[in-house]
Design a protein around this motif. Structure first.
Motif, PDB file in Angstrom:
ATOM      1  N   ARG A  23      24.653  39.405  40.695  1.00 61.80           N
ATOM      2  CA  ARG A  23      23.580  40.042  39.933  1.00 61.80           C
ATOM      3  C   ARG A  23      22.215  39.541  40.381  1.00 61.80           C
ATOM      4  NH1 ARG A  23      23.587  39.288  33.561  1.00 61.80           N
ATOM      5  NH2 ARG A  23      22.957  37.193  34.225  1.00 61.80           N
TER       6      ARG A  23
ATOM      7  N   THR B  49      22.972  51.340  41.383  1.00 63.04           N
ATOM      8  CA  THR B  49      24.077  51.619  40.477  1.00 63.04           C
ATOM      9  C   THR B  49      25.389  51.160  41.111  1.00 63.04           C
ATOM     10  OG1 THR B  49      25.313  53.383  39.333  1.00 63.04           O
ATOM     11  CG2 THR B  49      24.324  53.937  41.442  1.00 63.04           C
ATOM     12  N   ASN B  50      26.361  50.877  40.251  1.00 63.23           N
ATOM     13  CA  ASN B  50      27.688  50.534  40.778  1.00 63.23           C
ATOM     14  C   ASN B  50      28.603  51.756  40.833  1.00 63.23           C
ATOM     15  OD1 ASN B  50      28.102  50.898  38.018  1.00 63.23           O
ATOM     16  ND2 ASN B  50      29.676  49.309  37.898  1.00 63.23           N
TER      17      ASN B  50
ATOM     18  N   SER C 162      26.801  51.281  35.625  1.00 71.39           N
ATOM     19  CA  SER C 162      25.748  50.316  35.283  1.00 71.39           C
ATOM     20  C   SER C 162      24.607  50.523  36.268  1.00 71.39           C
ATOM     21  CB  SER C 162      26.279  48.886  35.367  1.00 71.39           C
ATOM     22  OG  SER C 162      27.266  48.657  34.381  1.00 71.39           O
TER      23      SER C 162
ATOM     24  N   TYR D  75      22.579  47.027  34.279  1.00 70.64           N
ATOM     25  CA  TYR D  75      23.385  46.067  35.040  1.00 70.64           C
ATOM     26  C   TYR D  75      23.005  44.624  34.703  1.00 70.64           C
ATOM     27  CZ  TYR D  75      19.986  44.349  38.491  1.00 70.64           C
ATOM     28  OH  TYR D  75      18.938  43.707  39.111  1.00 70.64           O
TER      29      TYR D  75
ATOM     30  N   LEU E 280      29.409  42.306  38.648  1.00 63.93           N
ATOM     31  CA  LEU E 280      29.309  43.628  39.256  1.00 63.93           C
ATOM     32  C   LEU E 280      29.307  43.432  40.769  1.00 63.93           C
ATOM     33  CD1 LEU E 280      26.609  45.404  37.055  1.00 63.93           C
ATOM     34  CD2 LEU E 280      29.082  45.775  37.057  1.00 63.93           C
TER      35      LEU E 280
ATOM     36  N   MET F 167      27.243  47.419  44.779  1.00 63.73           N
ATOM     37  CA  MET F 167      26.101  48.168  44.255  1.00 63.73           C
ATOM     38  C   MET F 167      25.582  49.105  45.341  1.00 63.73           C
ATOM     39  SD  MET F 167      25.449  47.362  41.053  1.00 63.73           S
ATOM     40  CE  MET F 167      23.724  47.559  40.632  1.00 63.73           C
TER      41      MET F 167
END
Length: 837
Positions: A506, A528-529, A561, A652, A658, A661
């Motif tokens: 992140r 975005t993922n 996200s 996110y 995550l 991306m």
């Protein structure tokens, strides 16, 4: 007899060399028909018809289930083919119908070998994968059950044969060497057998890793033991003598038991949920000889459509060659009559004609088979140019297809050689020897007219299809996808492939966004993922506070996200509430923006959706904890064709772990010119990061529409080819028929007929021929396009504009083909035409 055949062969060569134009047109026409047919059928065979290159394919089966599948799903096709790892383990260990059940899932990993990183395709497989399929190693050993017992305990990989050759130069010393996979050391234990790619048809993984190493191979979501996370496919081998129906009956009681145990873990489930989850749940045992294939469903119908069109073109080629042979035979009537008058036997004349046809078939078939691999390679590159690693199909047709199509070329030539042979079987020698003009009965001319009418009709079928598919592509490309696509560059980054730990990703994504936003020429950035128009699917079921679910209502929503300012950067209009900001981060109230379809479905109006709460998951025990703070206008997500999916967008910054991306950069200058700047900036930030799918959004859309583009391109090419062949056939018949009527036309002109009336006579004949063909072909085209209606978009299969344009085009081509013979007939000199009795 052999001597006679050799003489006929030499004579046929001399005859064809005297008519190079005829020979070239016949050979090229036949070659195009055979070559295109070979290339397309070769791809259809590999994608749809061919079985896996493993042992006992007739005993292979693919598992699929019905029933409520609430939870997280990561899929490439129908969700009902995807299971959790605990589900697979229970089915594998407790069933009595299969001699082995294997699990598989596709992913991408970062591989570093000798300080050279690259992104490659990988397949997570169960330890019994190679054993059940009967695949032997080409070098070293393959994975075994003991490699897949304890999570995170066996960092080993098996290389595919092609990857071993391509990346490691087929060096046997690579076995027992270590390479970095996602920044972690893995030991190469072997190389898979040549010719084997995967149990998933169309996948070409470069390496295979144990299923229990999922946390290292697919870092981020730690869901190996999560029964609500479905992400793998199951393929089994039936026990000898057992049918799929028997296996299905045997495994469903076990499935019921597994689901009942899972239901106990879902406290306070409603009766409606229990019925859907347990009572109505069923496992199907599907045929698996061809393997499991998400690709097959995508390419099957487009390839069948293309195959049908190329079949029509091949029929036209055959009819065209037959028509050319008949026209040539009419010009040789005097020659054959002389041979009969000198004592030639009918069998020798027929043999000579068949040998000439055989020679044309040999040349056309050989040329067609020679160009088929090039056509296949062009198609494969066009369809799968963005596929990492090896392409899923070979451009070289196998021996079965080559022999079949080569035999077809010979057979067609021999069959159409029989028509001239029949024409010369009982010739009328006296008139043929007396006159210098061509003399033939009405039968051959009637056959030639029928042949040309068939070609015109087939060309209409192809052109109508081409028109509809071209307009479909235009409709899709001009469709408003819900966000601004110009000046937009996209690329993916998966930090864990470069060795980053999930909890570090992140912060890295934030650094990337800040760095990209500061570059010269950049207007805005977003991330975005769950990328747009990339056929990606991140869905979860949800529970809405205060909302009563309808019976069998689908509560799954797309759940990406996204970064702060995502909607303004992408050009998605906000309908109510506010956007996500940098203040929406961990430690603050969970928030989300939903799309218009979500708001209207659950609340009737975007404004009324604001302030409501929801949460992921289902059941009475869950507590809605995410507030809806905004509503954004609908946008296409999975593909341009897909219907709008109900979607929740979450920040996110409120989530950790995550992994992958996708970044979007909107530029002031052309996006193509910004590529070098963006790549250099990412290289400066961290040279180990691998950029995935770097492209403009327009290229992304083009890739999303690849099937439609291939169909439209090929249909247009086949349409042009069909029109050309129909024009050549029509010209040949008219040239022959007007030459046959030279004396009649001379008499008409001598008796005072205007030359314009002679032209009109020829053109009327053409219009009658074209009119009958159009009248028959248009209804047939409506039936064929109705069968392919699922591939159309924004247009009816009976679109009147397309039908009208095709009709006018065919009529215009027919008239153009008739002009030269008509003008030649109108210029006939009556003195020359009447000179001979």
């Amino acid at each position: 007899m052999m001597t006679g055949f050799t003489q006929d062969f030499r004579y046929a060569l001399r005859q064809l060399s005297k008519a190079p134009g005829f020979a070239a047109v016949a050979i090229v026409t036949l070659a195009l028909g055979i070559g295109a047919n070979t290339a397309i059928f070769s791809l259809l065979d590999q994608a749809v018809l061919r079985t896996l290159p493993v042992k006992d394919t007739d005993r292979l089966a693919v598992l699929q289930f019905t029933g409520n599948g609430s939870g997280h799903v990561s899929s490439r096709t129908d969700d009902t083919f995807y299971f959790s790892y605990p589900m697979y383990r229970d089915l594998r260990d407790r069933n009595s119908a299969f001699s082995g059940l294997i699990a598989t899932d596709w992913t991408q990993v970062g591989v570093q070998w000798r300080n050279q990183p690259e992104l490659v395709a990988a397949e997570l497989v169960s330890g019994n994968y190679f054993d059940v399929l009967g695949v032997q190693p080409a070098l070293g050993r393959v994975l075994v059950a003991s490699d897949d017992l304890v999570p995170d305990a066996n960092p080993v990989v098996v290389l595919s044969f092609t990857y071993w050759q391509r990346r490691f130069g087929a060096d046997p010393a690579v076995v027992n060497q270590r390479l970095l996979v996602n920044g972690r050391p893995f030991t190469v234990i072997g190389v898979a057998a040549p010719g084997f790619h995967s149990v998933v048809m169309g996948d070409t993984p470069d390496l295979f890793a144990p299923m229990t190493m999922k946390a290292e191979v697919m870092p981020g979501l730690k869901d190996l033991e999560d029964r609500t996370s479905r992400w793998l496919n199951i393929v089994g081998k039936l026990k000898p003598g057992l049918t799929r129906e028997q296996a299905e009956a045997s495994i469903n009681p076990l499935w019921y038991s597994i689901r009942a145990d899972e239901l106990k873990q879902r406290a306070h489930s409603t009766e409606q949920f229990k019925e859907s989850f347990l009572t109505k749940s069923h496992v199907f045992v599907r045929a698996g000889a061809k393997g499991f294939s998400p690709l097959r469903g995508d390419v099957q119908e487009p390839l069948l459509i293309i195959m049908a069109m190329v079949g029509l073109v091949a029929l036209m080629a055959c009819a065209n060659v037959g028509s050319l042979l008949l026209v040539r035979a009419a010009g040789r009537l005097r020659e054959m009559s002389v041979r009969y008058a000198l004592g030639a036997k009918r069998s020798r004349v027929v043999q000579q004609l068949l040998v000439e046809g055989l020679l044309l078939g040999l040349a056309g078939g050989a040329l067609g088979i020679a160009i088929a691999p090039s056509i296949s390679a062009w198609l494969i590159k066009m369809i799968w140019s963005s596929t990492p690693g090896d392409l899923p199909f070979s451009s070289h047709p196998d021996l079965r297809i080559l022999l079949f199509n080569f035999s077809l070329a010979l057979l067609v030539s021999l069959i159409f050689s029989l028509a001239p042979a029949a024409q010369f079987w009982r010739p009328n020698l006296a008139p043929a020897l007396k006159q210098q003009a061509m003399t033939a009965g009405s039968g051959p001319l009637r056959f030639r007219r029928i042949s040309v009418a068939v070609q015109i009709g087939l060309s209409i079928l192809v052109l109508v299809g081409a028109g509809l598919f071209v307009r479909t592509l235009h409709n899709l490309k001009s469709l408003n996808v819900g966000f601004t696509t110009d000046h937009l560059v996209t690329f993916g980054v998966q930090p864990t492939l470069a060795g980053y730990r999930p909890e570090q990703t992140r912060d890295l994504d934030t650094k990337v966004l800040q760095m990209l936003a500061g570059l010269p020429g950049v207007r805005s950035v977003a991330a975005t993922n769950d990328p747009e128009l990339a056929n990606d699917d991140h869905q979860n079921n949800i529970t809405l506070a205060g909302y009563t679910e309808k019976e069998n209502e689908d509560m799954n929503v797309e759940s990406p996200s996204v970064s702060p300012g995502y909607f303004s950067a992408m050009g998605m209009p906000l309908l109510a509430g506010r956007e996500l900001t940098v203040q929406d981060r961990d430690g603050t109230l969970k928030v989300a923006v939903v799309n218009e379809s979500f708001a209207r479905h659950y609340f009737g109006d975007p404004q009324r959706a604001l302030g409501h709460y929801y949460c992921k998951g289902g059941g009475i025990s869950v507590k809605p904890d995410t507030e809806i703070i905004g509503v954004v206008k609908d946008a296409k997500h999975g593909s341009v064709r897909d219907a709008i999916t109900r979607t929740t967008f979450t920040p996110y910054l409120q989530y950790t772990n995550l992994d992958h991306m996708t970044f979007y950069v909107r530029t002031w200058q052309s996006p193509e010119s910004a590529e070098a700047t963006l790549r250099q900036a990412m290289q400066t930030l961290d040279s180990k990061l691998v950029l995935d799918n770097f492209r403009t959004m327009q290229e992304q859309i083009d890739d999303n529409l690849i099937a439609e583009r291939v169909i439209a391109t090929l249909a247009s090419a086949f349409g042009v080819l069909a029109v050309l062949m129909a024009a050549v056939g029509l010209y040949g018949v008219l040239a022959y028929s007007t030459a046959q009527r030279t004396r009649e036309i001379g008499i008409r002109i001598a008796l005072g007929a205007a030359r314009s009336s002679v032209m009109r006579m020829v053109l009327v004949e053409v219009l009658w021929l074209a009119g009958i063909s159009i009248a028959v072909a248009l209804p047939a085209s409506l039936l064929l396009t109705w069968a392919a209606r699922s591939q159309l978009f924004g247009i009816s299969s009976s679109d009147p504009l397309t039908l009208a344009v095709v009709t006018l085009l065919v009529a215009a081509v027919a008239l153009a083909s008739a002009l030269l013979p008509a003008r030649r007939a109108a210029r006939t000199d009556p003195m020359k035409a009447l000179r001979y009795e």
